[in-house]
Design a protein around this motif. Structure first.
Motif, PDB file in Angstrom:
ATOM      1  N   ARG A 178      -8.837   9.173   4.378  1.00 25.64           N
ATOM      2  CA  ARG A 178      -8.161   8.794   5.616  1.00 25.64           C
ATOM      3  C   ARG A 178      -6.776   8.223   5.347  1.00 25.64           C
ATOM      4  O   ARG A 178      -6.545   7.526   4.371  1.00 25.64           O
ATOM      5  CB  ARG A 178      -8.981   7.751   6.379  1.00 25.64           C
ATOM      6  N   LYS A 179      -5.864   8.510   6.252  1.00 26.41           N
ATOM      7  CA  LYS A 179      -4.540   7.913   6.220  1.00 26.41           C
ATOM      8  C   LYS A 179      -4.425   6.926   7.378  1.00 26.41           C
ATOM      9  O   LYS A 179      -5.143   7.016   8.362  1.00 26.41           O
ATOM     10  CB  LYS A 179      -3.464   8.992   6.331  1.00 26.41           C
ATOM     11  N   GLY A 180      -3.512   5.994   7.226  1.00 25.75           N
ATOM     12  CA  GLY A 180      -3.261   5.051   8.305  1.00 25.75           C
ATOM     13  C   GLY A 180      -4.305   3.972   8.473  1.00 25.75           C
ATOM     14  O   GLY A 180      -4.353   3.316   9.520  1.00 25.75           O
ATOM     15  N   ILE A 199       1.207   4.438   8.415  1.00 22.63           N
ATOM     16  CA  ILE A 199       1.528   5.329   9.530  1.00 22.63           C
ATOM     17  C   ILE A 199       0.259   5.554  10.331  1.00 22.63           C
ATOM     18  O   ILE A 199      -0.730   6.091   9.817  1.00 22.63           O
ATOM     19  CB  ILE A 199       2.090   6.673   9.024  1.00 22.63           C
ATOM     20  N   LEU A 200       0.255   5.133  11.575  1.00 20.07           N
ATOM     21  CA  LEU A 200      -0.944   5.209  12.399  1.00 20.07           C
ATOM     22  C   LEU A 200      -1.362   6.658  12.603  1.00 20.07           C
ATOM     23  O   LEU A 200      -0.558   7.510  12.989  1.00 20.07           O
ATOM     24  CB  LEU A 200      -0.694   4.543  13.748  1.00 20.07           C
ATOM     25  N   ASP A 201      -2.626   6.939  12.320  1.00 20.03           N
ATOM     26  CA  ASP A 201      -3.178   8.280  12.504  1.00 20.03           C
ATOM     27  C   ASP A 201      -3.623   8.423  13.956  1.00 20.03           C
ATOM     28  O   ASP A 201      -4.702   7.972  14.342  1.00 20.03           O
ATOM     29  CB  ASP A 201      -4.356   8.490  11.549  1.00 20.03           C
ATOM     30  N   THR A 202      -2.784   9.042  14.765  1.00 17.35           N
ATOM     31  CA  THR A 202      -3.076   9.159  16.198  1.00 17.35           C
ATOM     32  C   THR A 202      -4.166  10.168  16.494  1.00 17.35           C
ATOM     33  O   THR A 202      -4.665  10.237  17.619  1.00 17.35           O
ATOM     34  CB  THR A 202      -1.806   9.558  16.964  1.00 17.35           C
ATOM     35  N   THR A 203      -4.559  10.955  15.480  1.00 17.69           N
ATOM     36  CA  THR A 203      -5.631  11.933  15.695  1.00 17.69           C
ATOM     37  C   THR A 203      -7.004  11.317  15.506  1.00 17.69           C
ATOM     38  O   THR A 203      -8.012  11.919  15.865  1.00 17.69           O
ATOM     39  CB  THR A 203      -5.487  13.113  14.721  1.00 17.69           C
ATOM     40  N   SER A 204      -7.053  10.107  14.912  1.00 14.85           N
ATOM     41  CA  SER A 204      -8.336   9.457  14.671  1.00 14.85           C
ATOM     42  C   SER A 204      -8.913   8.940  15.973  1.00 14.85           C
ATOM     43  O   SER A 204      -8.197   8.448  16.844  1.00 14.85           O
ATOM     44  CB  SER A 204      -8.170   8.296  13.683  1.00 14.85           C
ATOM     45  N   VAL A 211       0.833  -1.200   0.000  1.00 15.70           N
ATOM     46  CA  VAL A 211       0.000   0.000   0.000  1.00 15.70           C
ATOM     47  C   VAL A 211       0.869   1.252   0.000  1.00 15.70           C
ATOM     48  O   VAL A 211       2.073   1.203   0.272  1.00 15.70           O
ATOM     49  CB  VAL A 211      -0.940   0.027   1.226  1.00 15.70           C
ATOM     50  N   ASN A 212       0.233   2.375  -0.309  1.00 17.55           N
ATOM     51  CA  ASN A 212       0.937   3.651  -0.239  1.00 17.55           C
ATOM     52  C   ASN A 212       1.457   3.872   1.180  1.00 17.55           C
ATOM     53  O   ASN A 212       0.781   3.530   2.158  1.00 17.55           O
ATOM     54  CB  ASN A 212      -0.002   4.785  -0.642  1.00 17.55           C
ATOM     55  N   ALA A 257      -2.605   0.550   8.959  1.00 12.95           N
ATOM     56  CA  ALA A 257      -1.973   0.487  10.278  1.00 12.95           C
ATOM     57  C   ALA A 257      -3.018   0.294  11.367  1.00 12.95           C
ATOM     58  O   ALA A 257      -2.802  -0.450  12.333  1.00 12.95           O
ATOM     59  CB  ALA A 257      -1.169   1.763  10.532  1.00 12.95           C
ATOM     60  N   THR A 258      -4.172   0.943  11.204  1.00 14.71           N
ATOM     61  CA  THR A 258      -5.231   0.834  12.206  1.00 14.71           C
ATOM     62  C   THR A 258      -5.800  -0.573  12.264  1.00 14.71           C
ATOM     63  O   THR A 258      -5.972  -1.146  13.349  1.00 14.71           O
ATOM     64  CB  THR A 258      -6.358   1.843  11.901  1.00 14.71           C
TER      65      THR A 258
END
Length: 426
Positions: free
Chosen positions: A384-386, A226-231, A220-221, A389-390
């Protein structure tokens, strides 16, 4: 000091030290979760796909060549061998619930594998009826330890005269190695090779291992890993609780809860099929476009509406329907060539949380309100990013919880929230 690349190297196919005739890689947390779900739900987590085939004579000869059941199975075995040549993942298997293994076989062993994996069935009802039966009686892997099998279905009257003109195909494969998009490409390849076999000199067994691709996690890209800690979902145990609930009320399908919870004597997806008239789908898509929603959003809303109508619990004004929907990473999250559906047939999904206010279904146009609400959630997910990772983090939490012998639930009925799985692909 170990680096991220060192950790990811375990997911790359490599020869086994004690057996050079096999190659192996570690399963990702998400893949291991699929293994556990399928094991504990007794086969309720593996895709089927089918097709009805018509045989036409393209020869210029006036005499139509005879094509009987024996010839069909012979051709199908050859076609499945050649499908393995293109997509060797069909012959992969799982070892110790944590590793994928592929045996590097010679021509004779490949043929033996295909002969046991292709089954001819004489029965009425075609692939739809057989799928319903198998979904109740058969789980993955097969009794022979195979993770992909093919059924050839011939009607009794079609096979009686020894000259076939129609037959059906049903493919069943473990979710750990494919998903809805992947199994469709695999079936297309099988049908292509059935109609047009490759020349034998194009196949050199052992070289197909170059087409054993790593898990989608590695393809994946980069921003998706990279885990999105703001989610709000990052680091939460919501997904774990979604699958793990003590004393859960499980019923599949949703409108037949009396089927009971999964068990050795009650396995399978309990699929129930309904065939609509040919004009139904175009009409449904057309009306969906007038509301700005696609098919997956409508199906998801329909499932939630069915639950709303059958549940004895009257949802309150602040209650929600919590569900999950699978997103295909090939649709923009994987770079080319892996984003091409025929290039990457392994499982490439993330599970997106879908939370819909229950009160929408009490309104006059509740179905369309819900479908539009779900469509907006999916549009937001595209940005959404991450996500990968999530889901890997949530799958790790799920696996850790399973070690503590907590129960797996697919349908969880609570006072304030009704949760169920709906793996739909937007």
């Amino acid at each position: 000091m170990a680096t991220q690349n060192d950790a990811l190297s375990d997911f790359i196919w490599k020869p086994q030290l004690d057996d050079p005739s096999s190659i192996t890689r570690d399963l990702t947390n998400t893949e291991r979760m699929f293994v556990v779900l399928n094991r504990d739900l007794y086969g309720q987590n593996c895709p089927f796909i089918g097709a009805s085939i018509s045989i036409q004579n393209t020869s210029q000869s006036e005499q139509t060549p005879t094509f009987n059941s024996a010839e069909l199975r012979k051709r199908a075995v050859e076609a499945f061998c050649q499908t393995r040549w293109r997509y060797p993942t069909v012959a992969a298997r799982v070892s110790e619930h944590s590793k994928a293994v592929y045996s590097i076989d010679g021509e004779n062993d490949v043929k033996t594998w295909a002969e046991r994996s292709v089954t001819a069935v004489v029965t009425d009802g075609g692939w739809l009826a057989l799928r319903e039966q198998l979904s109740r009686d058969v789980s993955m892997p097969s009794s022979n330890g195979d993770y992909c099998v093919v059924y050839l279905i011939v009607k009794p009257e079609d096979g009686a005269d020894g000259n076939l003109t129609n037959f059906d195909i049903l493919m069943h494969m473990h979710h750990v190695f494919t998903d809805g998009s992947g199994i469709r490409s695999i079936l297309n390849e099988f049908i292509s090779r059935l109609a047009n076999p490759l020349p034998s000199d194009e196949i050199h067994w052992g070289e197909e291992v170059s087409r054993l691709l790593p898990p989608s996690t590695l393809l994946v890209n980069p921003e998706q890993m990279i885990l999105d800690t703001t989610s709000k979902d990052a680091g939460s145990d919501a997904s774990t609780d979604f699958f793990l609930k003590p004393q859960a009320d499980i019923g599949l399908p949703l409108y037949k809860p009396e089927i009971g919870s999964p068990g050795p004597s009650n396995k399978g997806t309990k699929l129930v099929s309904h065939t609509f008239e040919p004009e139904f789908l175009p009409a449904l898509l057309a009306i969906g476009r007038t509301h700005g929603v696609k098919l997956a959003a409508m199906l998801h809303a329909a499932l939630l509406q069915a639950v709303y109508k059958i549940t004895d619990t009257i949802p309150g004004p602040d209650d929600i329907f919590g569900s999950r929907s699978a997103i295909d990473l090939r649709n923009g999250w994987m770079p080319l060539p892996y984003g091409e559906k025929r290039q990457y047939v392994n499982s490439a999904i993330v599970i997106q949380p879908i939370e819909v206010p229950c009160h929408l279904f009490s309104q006059r146009n509740g179905f369309w309100e819900a479908a539009e609400f779900i469509a907006k959630l999916w549009n937001g997910a595209r940005k959404r990013k991450g996500m990968v990772a999530t889901i890997e983090l949530e799958a790790a939490a799920f696996l850790e919880a399973k070690k503590k012998q907590r129960h797996v639930a697919v349908l969880v009925l609570e006072y304030d929230v009704l949760t169920f799985t709906a793996f739909l692909y937007p």
